[in-house]
Design a protein around this motif. Structure first.
Motif: not given
Lengths: 792, 517
Positions: A414-423, B391-401
């Protein structure tokens, strides 16, 4: 190495370093909010009296230490304080500056004393001269560094661990461009070339700022006060280190940091040098109380005498009781127990209550489920000797930890840089449901409780008996045991309140009393313990059962922990449960009158409301500490304002228990009372600020608004109900039923405790048969009180 | 009798309620706070009724003539529901939280007025209503930020906010004037229709530039983000309302005018660039913040940047989804910020964090991409092919995952923990793509489809994916370098937000002594 020799001769240098040490000791420790306790804000000033301390803190913190005179004027008008009180306070004052007579004293009440102004720092002088708000810039820059340095887990990216504060700050300040952007050109270079140790930095700054040895102590104190709660946090680190027999230099480091700033500002705004030398001269003058400060101290004493007079009227002599009680219930001495005890006793003539510090004398640290960390569960003055563990079997413990670690990984996601957006995109919509749940208080957590804690490594039979005997004697619970004895700790259930631990049991170091009560009940029910107690002269009836409980001070519900199977006591327990429920209802009705917008039936809701700034009043209102048999106070309405410690001097061999009471619970109570006092009369310095704009920092404390200085002490909402103060600022009146010689003998042995009484931070009275017999005066003198004026 | 939507009744109702507080601005104004909550619930009911009205009658314009009209469409109803819901939560919270404050009644009145202004803003059907909505929101919010007028920090924050907000208002007003002049109509729907018809006139191009500028200012995007990170000077409910309601206005502005903005490839590129930069910048600064509300504020800067990036890529429905999801999350985050002591304490409890090494990070990225391919293919089979941007946006989010997976793959992590984090990762990926499908279904009709990427768009897509990927790798390896002495300086600069705020303060006189009136 070409280290420039110091300009200051060694002998003089040691004077300055001693002054730095003295300034550090003048700062009270502030415990982190995860387990905070009340601390006497005047801990460093207990060898001075109120007027002298007011002079000192007026100089270094710009604060008054007494309520405005309009308060006593109102009390006189309301008849709460009378001429006798004023006259007695005037006579008791030993200052040559005091008004000549009562009329002159009363004449002074009409005009307020001028508000004290702290001697300015270089930063303040520079601000005035350059129209740049240097104190604010420094508070911001320093606060941002300090928040990161003392962070205990809020930020994912904290500074490199393992550095001392001064070294860490130098690393920070050589990179931080904020001061230079604000106009302090060359500050990074100034820091980069500053001496490499805090002590050398202090000495260089002393030289450059032209500080004299005489001026140093209050000048240093002034600068540490300027750092707000951060210096108090550093003082806490020193406190903890010294408790463990070590030392810590963070506070000296902070002083050095602050001095490096003023050094730079003096060089930057050299035109203030003249004004600054005048300030140094003012610091060099001895601290002495002004006539106004003496008057204020007399008026404060008069207000306290008024309270004592009213209290004495309530304490009109002991009630009689005889025979075996149907049930005994031991509560914490906490003033909140007084209401509950009175309500419980009112349920049945066979109920007897006792008061004892909520850790019940067990020197415990506790290892909770799911962690290896231990948490102290005893007064902050003491070092734990036993560890109680609530760990279950290995697989349960493992499951718990995997769950906690998975939750933590999710939190980092939840907190980290890029992953916060996915969260946010994946989990954000679920927060709609969470908002509804929390707004309607559907998910409020009850007070945490685990399985019965076990002493790690176990105790031998001899240790069990010894511990149990010591505790029973300290509680004056040596004879006449009932069939059922409840040991009731306390804790406060609340939601979303950063100051939660301040409402828990102070004697358990800001934890709930559950662990201590349950460990003690198990110990006292243990067959080996019971078998050995007789040899110690303690004869407990076979049928006496000890049961632990936890008093929720927000809801007045008491949870019992029947950890020891006792089928024969099923009926007693059922009856006890009914009594406790009825008592809770009565206590709620009484407490609700004091809480704004509350009714007895809505108190439970306050525990669950995530928006509640005043879940309960905590210890607000505390005014007296009474160590006496309960019969001295039973049936009297003490309005939840008195710490009640059960004590029977006739059963106290060699007055060992008396010594314990005066050196531990009385000191803890003084810390609580003086914290409320300080937060009420000097909220800007010793108060926690406004809860509505609190911003929790580093998991350890709060700042107001955007950042800056840590705020310690009690928040304004804790001592004020919005229209009037919820706490009457009084120094505690300690009343002990014991022979005066015995009390004096204990004080003679303990200088630090005696200083509290000799300098008026506490009042002391000796009781006899539940009535005040003598008032303590400085110098181990007892002044008999007359029946007409029991508290005079 | 003018044609009205249920949602259009909300603002006057709330303002009426707010006016009742004029007579009771002080401490404990009787039953009025309870009544205020009831009125907020009624407003939420009106938003729900408007949803029914929309589903039965379809989108339309309502209100007092062309110049003062309100929209009833999927976007306005969505935002109306969101703002009313968050508004209800905030008003309910404030009932207890503000109890005993000297200006308690005034606070409730201002809060209701702020909610009313935002409700006008999100359903604006004409350019004048849009301009008025922005101006009113700014005026009321300023009063809330100055709730403790004697605090110098509050004065500074309010001054900073006012400068940026008013600059944004001017940009919106000028854009509105240009559009009105250029297209000869003040009606937003007609402006959008005209914009589709043929190439944009010069005035409209200028208007789009101004609209982008306004959105950048109002979403606190880089480099003028400073006003948002300093407004914790007002009581917590204000922060919740600001970060979950008011801050969305810039995004709503773009989404409402999406058909126009998308006509300008330059504007879209600017949005993508500024948004992407702000997102990464804000997220990095957030890592260094030790004060919980301050960290949340930086998080909002980052999230709003991400939303602008989505707008710039033409993923309008996803941007709206982001607004909704972020608002709910951030409102909860602020209102529950008092629990931070326990949250931080709980972090240490289970012992040290298992640190993933290079191998674990590489495996986690591989695993994440496999996961992405599987999930995305699954959804594509069901829902039809996706645009390159999506698709690009999905990739960015998956980097977070992948970061979540990496934590579970750390060598020291027990197998059970690995299973839990992989499950959570799968859940997150499914939830994300699921919500995306829903968003497309609900709002896709009302919004333009993402443009077919040309060279500029491709360059931006590649840049965005690469930069997010790089930061994601750095973040996964974070424990290996965060405490290295060579990064100490970087941490200091980031913790200070690269000093943009300090420079702004210096230029605007924010470092000067304030009068302590």
């Amino acid at each position: 190495m070409f280290l420039k020799p110091l300009q200051i001769p060694a002998a003089k240098a040691s004077h300055f370093l001693r002054a730095a040490e003295a300034a550090a000791r003048a700062i009270p420790p502030a415990f982190p909010l995860e387990a905070t306790i009340a601390v006497n804000p005047f801990l460093g000033q207990t060898t001075e009296d109120l007027a002298q301390t007011a002079a000192r803190l007026g100089r270094v913190a710009g604060t008054a230490l007494t309520p405005p005179r309009s308060r006593i004027a109102a009390q006189i008008a309301a008849g709460e304080v009378n001429d006798d009180d004023l006259a007695a306070a005037l006579i008791a004052c030993t200052s040559p500056l005091k008004p000549q007579d009562l009329a002159l004293l009363k004449a002074r009440i009409a005009t307020e004393a001028p508000a004290p102004v702290a001697l300015p720092t270089v930063a303040e002088l520079a601000a005035g001269a350059s129209d740049t708000d240097w104190p604010a810039i420094m508070a911001r820059s320093f606060g941002l560094w300090a928040a990161g340095h003392f962070d205990r887990g809020q930020a994912l990216w904290t500074p490199r661990p393992g550095q001392g504060a001064y070294a860490a700050w130098r690393e920070w300040a050589t990179h931080d461009l904020t001061p230079e952007i604000a106009g302090l050109t060359g500050f990074c270079a100034h820091v980069a070339t500053a001496p490499d140790t805090a002590e050398r930095a202090v000495l260089r700054a002393v030289d450059r700022l032209g500080l004299t040895v005489e001026a140093a102590e209050t000048a240093f104190h002034r600068l540490l006060i300027d750092l707000g709660g951060w210096s108090q946090h550093a003082r806490w680190m020193l406190w903890q280190a010294e408790l463990a027999g070590e030392s810590d230099s963070a506070l000296t480091d902070l002083l050095a940091i602050r001095l490096v700033w003023d050094e730079a500002l003096l060089a930057h705004v050299p035109q203030v040098a003249g004004d600054w030398q005048a300030v140094v001269a003012a610091h060099a003058a001895p601290v002495s109380a002004s006539a106004d400060q003496v008057v204020d101290a007399i008026l404060q004493e008069a207000a306290e005498r008024g309270y004592q007079r009213r209290l004495a009227r309530v304490l009109a002599g002991p009630a009689q009781r005889s025979g075996r009680a149907a049930m005994q219930a031991a509560f914490c001495i906490d003033v909140r127990s007084e209401v509950m005890r009175r309500a419980l006793e009112a349920q049945d003539g066979g109920i007897e209550t006792l008061g004892f510090a909520g850790f019940f004398g067990l020197p415990l640290a506790h290892r909770a489920q799911g962690t290896d960390e231990v948490q102290a569960h005893l007064p902050a003055l003491l070092q734990p000797a036993l560890v109680a563990s609530s760990h279950g079997d290995a697989s349960a413990e493992e499951t718990l930890r995997i769950g906690a670690r998975a939750a933590r990984a999710w939190g980092r996601f939840r907190q980290a840089a890029v992953s916060s957006f996915a969260f946010v995109e994946a989990a954000g919509p679920a927060y709609g449901a969470k908002l509804v749940r929390d707004a309607l208080a559907l998910g409020a957590r009850p007070l945490p409780q685990g399985p019965l804690p076990q002493i790690e490594g176990g105790l031998t039979a001899a240790q069990k008996v010894q511990t149990a005997a010591a505790v029973l004697r300290a509680m004056s619970l040596t004879t006449n045991h009932a069939r059922l004895v409840l040991l009731i700790g306390h804790g406060a259930q609340m939601t979303n309140n950063p100051h939660e631990s301040a409402y828990h049991c102070g004697a358990c170091c800001g934890q709930t009393g559950e662990v201590s009560a349950r460990v003690l009940a198990a110990l006292l029910n243990d067959a080996e313990t019971r078998a050995g107690l007789a040899a110690h002269g303690l004869h407990l009836p076979q049928d006496t059962l000890f049961v632990a409980g936890l008093h929720n001070t927000v809801t007045d519900a008491v949870t019992l922990y029947p950890d020891t199977p006792a089928p024969a006591h099923a009926e007693d327990l059922a009856r006890a449960g009914a009594w406790l429920r009825a008592a809770g209802q009565q206590a709620r009705a009484e407490r609700a009158l004091r809480l704004p917008g509350a009714a007895g039936e809505t108190l439970a809701r306050r525990a669950q409301d995530w928006a509640e700034p005043r879940p309960e009043w905590g210890l607000a209102g505390c005014g007296a500490f009474i160590a006496a048999p309960r019969k001295a106070t039973a049936g009297r309405d003490l309005q939840g304002r008195a710490f009640l410690h059960s004590y029977d001097w006739q059963a106290d061999q060699g007055f060992a228990t008396l010594e314990l009471i005066l050196t531990a619970p009385v000191v803890v109570a003084s810390w609580i009372s003086l914290q409320y006092y300080g937060s009420s009369v000097a909220p800007a310095v010793f108060g926690g600020g406004n809860k509505l704009i609190h911003n929790v920092v580093g998991g350890i404390g709060v700042v107001e608004g955007n950042g800056g200085l840590l705020r310690t002490g009690l928040p304004w909402q804790t001592v004020h109900d919005g229209t009037k103060p919820a706490h009457e600022a009084l120094r505690l009146s300690v009343m002990i039923e014991a022979p005066t010689e015995a009390i004096a003998a204990v004080l003679r042995k303990h200088d630090a405790v005696r200083a509290l009484f000799d300098n008026g931070w506490l009042h002391l009275f000796a009781l006899e048969e539940g009535q005040i017999k003598a008032r303590y005066r400085p110098g181990l003198i007892w002044q008999p009180t007359s029946p007409a004026h029991p508290a005079a | 009798m003018p044609d009205l939507s249920f949602l259009s009744l909300s603002p006057p109702l709330l303002l009426l309620m707010a006016s009742l507080f004029l007579r009771r601005p002080g401490c404990r104004p009787g039953h009025l706070p309870a009544l205020a909550e009831a009125v907020m619930l009624a407003s939420l009911g009106l938003a729900l009724a408007a949803l029914a009205q929309l589903m039965l009658g379809g989108p339309r314009l309502v209100g007092l003539g062309q110049a003062l009209s309100l929209r009833l469409d999927a976007i306005s109803v969505t935002m109306g529901l969101l703002v009313s819901f968050v508004g209800w939560i905030v008003v309910r919270f404030s009932r207890r939280y503000m109890d005993g404050e000297a200006r308690e009644g005034a606070f409730h009145g201002l809060t209701l007025a702020a909610i009313a202004s935002v409700l006008v803003l999100v359903q604006a059907g004409s350019l004048p209503v849009l301009v008025l909505g922005f101006a009113a929101t700014g005026l009321v919010l300023r009063q809330l930020l100055l709730f403790y007028p004697d605090r110098p920090e509050a004065q500074r924050a309010a001054a900073k906010f006012t400068r940026v907000w008013v600059a944004g208002d001017l940009a919106v007003a000028m854009a509105a004037a240009l559009l009105w002049a250029g297209f000869g109509t003040a009606d937003i729907g007609m402006v959008l229709a005209a914009a589709q018809a043929d190439a944009l006139p010069l005035a409209a191009h200028a208007a789009v530039v101004l609209l982008v500028l306004a959105a950048v200012l109002k979403t606190a995007a880089f480099p003028l983000h400073g006003w948002l990170t300093e407004v914790m000077e007002a009581p917590t409910p204000v922060s919740a309302l600001l970060h979950a309601g008011i801050i969305n206005s810039g995004g709503v502005l773009l989404i409402t005018l999406a058909g126009l903005v998308q006509q300008s490839a330059g504007a879209m590129a600017a949005l993508a660039l500024i948004g992407g930069l702000t997102a990464l910048f804000g997220a990095l600064v957030m890592l260094t913040q030790s004060a919980v509300k301050t960290a949340f504020a930086w998080s909002t800067v980052a999230q709003m940047g991400f939303m602008l990036l989505q707008c710039g890529l033409g993923l309008w429905a996803l941007a709206l989804l982001h607004i909704v999801a972020h608002s709910l999350y951030k409102a909860h985050a602020f209102l529950s910020a008092g629990g931070a002591v326990q949250v931080v304490n709980a972090i240490r409890k289970p012992g040290p964090v298992a640190v993933p090494g290079f191998g674990a990070v590489a495996r986690s990225f591989g695993l994440a991409l496999v996961l992405y391919a599987a999930v995305a293919t699954g959804f594509s089979l069901v829902m039809g092919p996706k645009s390159a941007q999506a698709i690009a946006l999905g990739a960015m989010l998956i980097f977070g995952v992948s970061y979540l997976i990496a934590q579970g793959l750390a060598d020291a992590a027990p197998g059970a923990l690995t299973r839990r984090t992989v499950q959570a990762s799968l859940g997150a990926a499914l939830a994300y793509f699921g919500f995306q499908v829903v968003a497309q279904a609900v709002w896709g009709q009302a919004l333009p489809a993402a443009p077919v990427p040309g060279p500029l768009e491709w360059a931006l897509i590649v840049l965005a994916v690469l930069s997010f990927g790089l930061v994601a790798v750095a973040q996964a390896l974070f424990p290996l370098w965060a405490h290295h002495p060579s990064t100490a300086g970087l941490r200091v600069h980031l913790a200070n937000g690269l000093y943009l705020n300090a420079v702004f303060d210096r230029l605007s006189g924010g470092f000067r002594l304030t009068s302590k009136s």
